[in-house]
Write a protein that holds these residues in place. Structure first.
Motif, mmCIF file in Angstrom:
data_model
loop_
_atom_site.group_PDB
_atom_site.id
_atom_site.type_symbol
_atom_site.label_atom_id
_atom_site.label_comp_id
_atom_site.label_asym_id
_atom_site.label_seq_id
_atom_site.Cartn_x
_atom_site.Cartn_y
_atom_site.Cartn_z
ATOM 1 N N ALA A 1 38.355 34.466 -23.452
ATOM 2 C CA ALA A 1 38.326 34.419 -24.933
ATOM 3 C C ALA A 1 36.883 34.517 -25.146
ATOM 4 O O ALA A 1 36.087 34.865 -24.558
ATOM 5 N N ALA A 2 36.802 35.220 -26.612
ATOM 6 C CA ALA A 2 35.501 35.631 -27.256
ATOM 7 C C ALA A 2 35.586 35.086 -28.644
ATOM 8 O O ALA A 2 36.629 35.223 -29.266
ATOM 9 N N ILE A 3 34.187 34.852 -28.945
ATOM 10 C CA ILE A 3 34.163 34.511 -30.445
ATOM 11 C C ILE A 3 33.836 35.671 -31.415
ATOM 12 O O ILE A 3 33.351 36.787 -31.103
ATOM 13 N N PRO A 4 35.234 35.874 -32.303
ATOM 14 C CA PRO A 4 35.126 37.002 -33.388
ATOM 15 C C PRO A 4 33.734 37.300 -33.814
ATOM 16 O O PRO A 4 32.878 36.300 -34.145
ATOM 17 N N GLN A 5 33.092 38.377 -34.008
ATOM 18 C CA GLN A 5 31.877 38.805 -34.666
ATOM 19 C C GLN A 5 31.622 38.304 -35.911
ATOM 20 O O GLN A 5 30.607 37.597 -36.198
ATOM 21 N N ALA A 6 32.728 38.193 -36.733
ATOM 22 C CA ALA A 6 32.669 37.683 -38.007
ATOM 23 C C ALA A 6 32.435 36.031 -37.935
ATOM 24 O O ALA A 6 31.784 35.554 -38.936
ATOM 25 N N SER A 7 32.966 35.330 -36.942
ATOM 26 C CA SER A 7 32.595 34.090 -36.881
ATOM 27 C C SER A 7 31.214 33.926 -36.295
ATOM 28 O O SER A 7 30.448 32.793 -36.815
ATOM 29 N N LYS A 8 30.738 34.735 -35.479
ATOM 30 C CA LYS A 8 29.224 34.765 -35.041
ATOM 31 C C LYS A 8 28.104 34.721 -36.127
ATOM 32 O O LYS A 8 27.256 33.956 -35.996
ATOM 33 N N HIS A 9 28.500 35.476 -37.221
ATOM 34 C CA HIS A 9 27.583 35.462 -38.211
ATOM 35 C C HIS A 9 27.528 34.025 -38.911
ATOM 36 O O HIS A 9 26.236 33.674 -39.365
ATOM 37 N N LEU A 10 28.507 33.262 -38.998
ATOM 38 C CA LEU A 10 28.575 32.016 -39.690
ATOM 39 C C LEU A 10 27.665 31.105 -38.526
ATOM 40 O O LEU A 10 26.813 30.201 -39.158
ATOM 41 N N PHE A 11 27.739 31.107 -37.253
ATOM 42 C CA PHE A 11 27.315 30.483 -36.471
ATOM 43 C C PHE A 11 25.692 30.542 -36.426
ATOM 44 O O PHE A 11 25.021 29.495 -35.965
ATOM 45 N N GLU A 12 25.275 31.580 -36.669
ATOM 46 C CA GLU A 12 23.801 31.735 -36.690
ATOM 47 C C GLU A 12 23.314 31.114 -37.944
ATOM 48 O O GLU A 12 21.866 30.647 -37.721
ATOM 49 N N GLN A 13 23.851 30.739 -38.901
ATOM 50 C CA GLN A 13 23.208 29.857 -39.969
ATOM 51 C C GLN A 13 23.465 28.252 -39.549
ATOM 52 O O GLN A 13 22.584 27.597 -40.022
ATOM 53 N N ASN A 14 24.628 27.909 -38.888
ATOM 54 C CA ASN A 14 24.631 26.653 -38.490
ATOM 55 C C ASN A 14 25.500 26.533 -37.155
ATOM 56 O O ASN A 14 26.712 26.995 -37.073
ATOM 57 N N LYS A 15 24.909 26.286 -35.982
ATOM 58 C CA LYS A 15 25.422 26.494 -34.711
ATOM 59 C C LYS A 15 26.613 25.552 -34.443
ATOM 60 O O LYS A 15 27.529 25.420 -33.743
ATOM 61 N N ALA A 16 26.437 24.399 -35.336
ATOM 62 C CA ALA A 16 27.490 23.278 -35.417
ATOM 63 C C ALA A 16 28.893 23.679 -35.526
ATOM 64 O O ALA A 16 29.858 23.157 -35.202
ATOM 65 N N LEU A 17 28.817 24.701 -36.223
ATOM 66 C CA LEU A 17 30.146 25.493 -36.819
ATOM 67 C C LEU A 17 30.728 25.727 -35.636
ATOM 68 O O LEU A 17 32.077 26.113 -35.664
ATOM 69 N N SER A 18 30.400 26.125 -34.589
ATOM 70 C CA SER A 18 30.959 26.922 -33.498
ATOM 71 C C SER A 18 32.087 26.000 -32.989
ATOM 72 O O SER A 18 32.903 26.330 -32.142
ATOM 73 N N LYS A 19 31.939 24.690 -33.108
ATOM 74 C CA LYS A 19 32.757 23.800 -32.634
ATOM 75 C C LYS A 19 34.140 24.094 -33.138
ATOM 76 O O LYS A 19 35.336 23.645 -32.475
ATOM 77 N N GLY A 20 34.389 24.857 -34.289
ATOM 78 C CA GLY A 20 35.795 25.163 -34.764
ATOM 79 C C GLY A 20 36.510 26.226 -34.041
ATOM 80 O O GLY A 20 37.594 26.297 -34.279
ATOM 81 N N CYS A 21 35.868 27.068 -33.211
ATOM 82 C CA CYS A 21 36.414 27.951 -32.711
ATOM 83 C C CYS A 21 36.446 27.943 -31.121
ATOM 84 O O CYS A 21 36.984 28.724 -30.361
ATOM 85 N N GLY A 22 35.808 26.804 -30.231
ATOM 86 C CA GLY A 22 35.852 26.727 -28.960
ATOM 87 C C GLY A 22 35.330 27.659 -28.314
ATOM 88 O O GLY A 22 34.136 28.337 -28.541
ATOM 89 N N TYR A 23 35.990 28.152 -27.447
ATOM 90 C CA TYR A 23 35.602 29.525 -26.632
ATOM 91 C C TYR A 23 36.082 30.635 -27.321
ATOM 92 O O TYR A 23 35.407 31.772 -26.639
ATOM 93 N N GLY A 24 36.794 30.800 -28.265
ATOM 94 C CA GLY A 24 37.062 31.915 -29.139
ATOM 95 C C GLY A 24 38.390 32.328 -28.963
ATOM 96 O O GLY A 24 39.469 31.590 -28.595
ATOM 97 N N ALA A 25 38.943 33.501 -29.268
ATOM 98 C CA ALA A 25 40.052 34.204 -29.491
ATOM 99 C C ALA A 25 40.488 34.826 -28.331
ATOM 100 O O ALA A 25 39.418 35.461 -27.648
#
Length: 783
Positions: free
Chosen positions: A564-588
């Motif tokens: 699994a990997a976090i999509p690049q578009a989601s990574k940009h969001l997580f740079e603003q707020n790391k807590a958002l990463s819990k919505g993606c887990g380990y990724g796609a």
């Protein structure tokens, strides 16, 4: 086409160290001990009165709610009095216990002595107590009942859970008998039941007055409204006749089971692959009267259905099975869905050897906000371990309500609202031994914006590759990562010309798949939701069996998360707020090296069993090509581990054992085993540091039963640990004391490690790693 290779087996090293013991939590001493005793005395008096207001009960004891310090061992209640019985640990600070009047008198005597400054035995236990209360009607109300209250009808349905009494089979049977007699005496109609050592549920029909009696029944743990399943659909018109008639998959094709609203098994793109359809819903046949099950089935069978549709090519490689557990309204009011699902799973396992089950529905009335897990999650966790099957479940969709964003807020406040309470995962997404899947947006152009390309009125909320505006996320019990994976589930938009109205259904931003109404000219339909994301992961899970026909559910879970990997578009969001990463887990899931290795993406695999309080050691070969210098490029080490522990719903930690891993660099095997040796003197004991740079981190990932982490490197200097030391994965098992009797002497786990140098197409990682393993194999001793 790039050449592929079978994944490589890795064997553990001979040492199996005993785990170094840790120091258990200690109770903090109150600043004023006599005052602490007086405060507890007053609370005990009130609690005794409150507990006395309970009705029913299979014996004469009273039920108490003990608020304790974190880390308190519930079994220590017996140190206050042997006549206090631990019943359940509801969260980190709430313990429930039965107590006799004599026990409370003993407790009162100890508190009186403490309040006067006298000597008290086992005073640490009383120090840890913060309050004593009854288990009140408010405590017994479930989330949906607190939110919506009782239905405004003369009579209505409720789901009642009673205390499970896991260690007391005789008392459990007595409690069942007494409670059912009590229901009959009070004219409360019992409609269905789930009876297991870990879980006892009753669905009853009652009036508001009778419901109030239930809220005061001593043996009742919780009461809530029955499940509510909400789904949306729109239909896409296309001509299915353009596709040639399909060939059936081979007789050896792996199976994927969709447990849903049934199946339109005559659909031209499904019928060749259908193995068996069956209904487990009393009084109903297996045919899909709703459409949701058929839509999900197309995704489970083909995965990325849209890709196949665009290519104009459908060739099923899996066998499709359908178990109907929902009615035409996507509800289940005839009884407990837990019973129907269990019957379906046992049938498809015993009769057809199925291993992967997709559940694309959730109970919006049961968001997980901490505490013990509910009925369906518990059921899935039990069946996962007993039958070695994999459940893939959706994380759930946000239900629009008065607390949702309004108008332009949907866009302007995205994605911050994904962290709100209204976006928490719902049943059965918290199940620890299942794989939970959240949703990503795929499209950002609505039907209208495609037709009127100059009109900017319809504004997408998420960008492709970002979390869908409706997707729910965790954590699960004890902070476990949920969802673990994400897949495409759709997007929403707003219409600026219509006062920013939300376009959540017919905008054309959903996921296309097979439609139930194919015979009337509607072979495809579009829907949005995490229900659409889960079956795409179930498809990948079942597909792994092509290459690994004997794979365990642990192996499949670990393999999916490893890739699994976090999509690049989601990574940009997580740079603003790391807590958002819990919505993606380990990724796609990235399919490139999922089933087989490549020269520049190599996977090492093993299945093993470990005893309690032991370490297993694995040396990971790191070829010189991997650490070569030159132009910067991304290289990655990924590690994944999965196990399926027994569970106990009356303990806040829930899983009876913990198995986790650390990735460490050391001079040699002797050095790393010394680091993890419990016999090492404390003053000489080295702080065991994991290799730096982990994406997730050991503390966060270890809370789940499938764990993955990723280390990325752009270049290596002369001081890099991977150039100067050897690399080891250390697997550790540590049972909770209360769980030791539930676990096997040796618990199974799957471990996978991957080395990737995807930017270097000329590397020979696979060749070099295989050569190193071949050299080491004859001299390694197994123990």
């Amino acid at each position: 086409m790039e050449e592929t290779f079978p994944h490589l087996n890795i064997q553990r090293e001979a040492p199996v160290n005993e785990k170094r013991p840790g120091n258990g939590p200690r109770s903090s001493i109150p600043d004023d001990v006599p005052s602490h005793g007086r405060g507890l005395l007053e609370k005990l008096t009130n609690a005794t009165q409150e507990a006395g207001e309970d009705v029913g009960g299979f014996d004469e004891r009273k039920l108490f709610r003990f608020t304790v310090q974190k880390g308190f061992n519930p079994d220590d209640l017996r140190k206050i009095s042997p006549e206090i019985e631990f019943v359940s640990q509801e969260d980190e600070t709430v313990v429930i216990g039965f107590a006799t009047n004599a026990a409370m008198a003993q407790f009162e005597a100890r508190l009186t002595s403490m309040a006067s400054g006298g000597y008290v035995t086992n005073k640490e236990v009383i120090y840890a107590l913060q309050s004593v209360d009854g288990w009140s009607p408010v405590n017994r109300k479930g989330w949906a009942l607190k939110q919506h209250g009782f239905p405004e009808k003369e009579d209505f349905l409720l789901d009642v859970e009673i205390w499970p009494l896991e260690d007391k089979p005789d008392a459990r049977q007595q409690a069942w008998n007494k409670f059912e007699s009590w229901l009959s005496e009070h004219g409360i109609e019992k409609l269905d039941q789930v009876k297991k050592p870990e879980l006892t549920l009753y669905r009853v029909r009652c009036t508001a007055t009778q419901a109030e009696y239930l809220l005061h029944h001593r043996d009742v743990r919780s009461i809530d409204l029955p499940p509510s399943f909400a789904l949306e659909r729109s239909v896409v018109f296309q001509d299915v006749q353009q596709f040639p008639e399909l060939q059936a998959p081979s007789a050896q094709a792996p199976g994927v089971v969709v447990l849903d609203s049934g199946l339109a098994d005559g659909h031209p793109l499904l019928k060749a692959a259908v193995g068996k359809t069956a209904s487990f819903l009393p009084g109903e046949g297996p045919h899909d009267e709703n459409g949701h099950g058929t839509h999900v089935a197309g995704l489970a069978l083909y995965g990325d259905f849209e890709k196949h549709l665009r290519a104009g090519a459908f060739a099923p490689t899996l066998r499709l099975y359908s178990g109907r557990i929902l009615d035409k309204n996507d509800e289940n009011t005839t009884g407990f869905v837990e019973n129907h699902i269990e019957a379906a799973v046992r049938y498809f396992v015993s009769e057809h050897g199925c291993k992967v089950f997709n559940l694309s529905f959730g109970d919006a009335n049961k968001p997980y906000k901490g505490g013990h897990l509910k009925g369906l999650s518990v059921t899935l966790d039990i069946l996962s371990r007993e039958l070695d099957v994999l459940f893939v479940v959706s994380s759930g969709n946000h239900q629009i309500n008065i607390e949702s964003p309004d108008g332009l807020e949907w866009r302007d406040q995205y994605p911050s609202y994904l962290l709100n309470e209204n976006w928490r995962i719902i049943e059965p997404a918290p199940a620890l031994n299942a794989l939970t899947v959240g949703s990503l947006a795929r499209h950002d152009r609505t039907y209208n914006s495609q037709q009127y390309s100059h009109d900017p009125a319809e504004i997408p909320i998420a960008q492709p590759g970002q979390p869908s505006p409706f997707t729910r996320s965790g954590h699960s019990v004890d902070g476990a990562i949920k969802p673990e994976l994400v897949a495409h589930g759709g997007n929403w938009a707003i219409n600026a010309r219509a006062n920013y109205a939300l376009l959540d259904r017919v905008a054309g931003l959903g996921v296309i798949s097979t439609g139930q109404k194919f015979s009337s000219g509607h072979p495809f339909c579009v829907d949005t939701g995490t229900s659409m994301a889960a079956p795409q992961v179930a498809h990948l899970a079942a597909s792994i069996f092509h290459e690994h026909p004997d794979a365990t559910a642990n192996f499949i879970r670990a393999q999916l998360c490893l890739n699994a990997a976090i999509p690049q578009a989601s990574k940009h969001l997580f740079e603003q707020n790391k807590a958002l990463s819990k919505g993606c887990g380990y990724g796609a899931v990235d399919e490139i090296a999922l089933k087989r290795s490549l020269e520049n993406a190599v996977t090492l695999i093993t299945e093993s069993k470990i005893e309690n309080k032991r370490h297993h050691f694995y040396e990971i070969p790191v070829p010189s090509d991997f650490t070569s210098s030159g132009k910067k490029r991304c290289r990655e080490i990924a590690v994944a581990l999965a196990y399926t522990p027994p569970i106990r719903s009356t303990r806040i930690k829930y899983r009876a054992t913990r198995i986790d891993f650390k990735l460490v660099a050391a001079r040699d095997l002797d050095h790393v085993t010394t680091m993890f040796n419990k016999a090492t003197k404390k003053n000489d004991y080295q702080s065991i540091k994991e290799l730096s740079g982990a994406t997730i981190g050991q503390m966060a990932r270890s809370k789940g039963t499938v764990q993955a982490d990723f280390w990325q490197f752009n270049q290596f200097n002369s001081n890099s640990p991977l150039r100067n030391k050897k690399l080891f994965v250390v697997v550790t098992r540590n049972d909770f004391p209360w769980g030791e009797s539930l676990c096997d002497s040796e618990e199974s786990y799957s471990l996978l490690v991957s080395l990737r140098d995807k930017d270097n197409l000329f590397t020979q990682l696979y060749t070099q790693i295989k050569a190193q393993l071949d050299i080491r194999l004859p001299v390694r001793v197994r123990t």
